[in-house]
Design a protein around this motif. Structure first.
Motif, PDB file in Angstrom:
ATOM      1  N   UNK A   1      22.877  31.594 -56.316  1.00  0.00           N
ATOM      2  CA  UNK A   1      23.180  32.200 -55.046  1.00  0.00           C
ATOM      3  C   UNK A   1      21.897  32.308 -54.233  1.00  0.00           C
ATOM      4  N   UNK A   2      21.991  32.018 -52.974  1.00  0.00           N
ATOM      5  CA  UNK A   2      20.854  32.134 -52.066  1.00  0.00           C
ATOM      6  C   UNK A   2      20.998  33.456 -51.320  1.00  0.00           C
ATOM      7  N   UNK A   3      19.920  34.221 -51.297  1.00  0.00           N
ATOM      8  CA  UNK A   3      19.919  35.516 -50.622  1.00  0.00           C
ATOM      9  C   UNK A   3      19.355  35.349 -49.219  1.00  0.00           C
ATOM     10  N   UNK A   4      20.060  35.877 -48.228  1.00  0.00           N
ATOM     11  CA  UNK A   4      19.595  35.856 -46.845  1.00  0.00           C
ATOM     12  C   UNK A   4      18.447  36.856 -46.695  1.00  0.00           C
ATOM     13  N   UNK A   5      17.335  36.396 -46.200  1.00  0.00           N
ATOM     14  CA  UNK A   5      16.146  37.237 -46.031  1.00  0.00           C
ATOM     15  C   UNK A   5      16.453  38.491 -45.206  1.00  0.00           C
ATOM     16  N   UNK A   6      17.374  38.363 -44.274  1.00  0.00           N
ATOM     17  CA  UNK A   6      17.699  39.494 -43.404  1.00  0.00           C
ATOM     18  C   UNK A   6      18.503  40.572 -44.115  1.00  0.00           C
ATOM     19  N   UNK A   7      18.963  40.302 -45.333  1.00  0.00           N
ATOM     20  CA  UNK A   7      19.702  41.294 -46.114  1.00  0.00           C
ATOM     21  C   UNK A   7      18.858  41.878 -47.244  1.00  0.00           C
TER      22      UNK A   7
END
Length: 146
Positions: A1-7
């Protein structure tokens, strides 16, 4: 899974020292007030990256929101009871479910409060759908895929 930096509340491990309130290094900016009760169930996933040190360390984790980025009039949305040092080992994860009826202001952050004598710990924290919390794995930086 790739995590959004903004989250992310902490993209890189944040070193926690002392017993006063320590805000997360990053803040999520929704752009405006937001209702967290629609769509998928969300959690704040906090991962211990360095085992807690000190004498009788504890860690309390809170989720805070405010209309101002300086959190001068913050509202605490949820908080954990003090987590015992025996639970604060490297790799331990704590999923804090965000209640369906939660109304957030523009800004959201995590706040950490340690207890004990000379407590230390390192953490990361991210906002993500609850269904991904169990399968989430944080890999160290600089790894090579072969």
């Amino acid at each position: 899974m790739i995590i959004d930096r903004q989250n992310c509340f902490n993209v890189t491990p944040q070193n926690l020292t002392g017993t006063s309130l320590i805000p997360s290094t990053d803040v999520i900016d929704f752009g405006s007030d937001r209702e967290m009760g629609f769509g998928e169930d969300m959690v704040v996933l906090v991962t211990i990256t360095t085992t807690a040190g000190g004498t009788s360390p504890t860690l309390t984790i809170a989720l805070e929101t405010d209309s101002s980025e300086d959190f001068s009039t913050k509202t605490v949305l949820l908080t954990t009871p003090p987590l015992a040092g025996s639970l604060l080992v490297a790799g331990a994860r704590f999923a804090l479910p965000i209640p369906k009826d939660t109304r957030c202001n523009r800004y959201l952050r995590v706040a950490y409060t340690q207890g004990g004598t000379s407590p230390t710990c390192s953490v990361t924290a991210v906002l993500l759908p609850a269904k991904f919390a169990d399968g989430f794995t944080a890999f160290p930086r600089g790894y090579t895929v072969v």
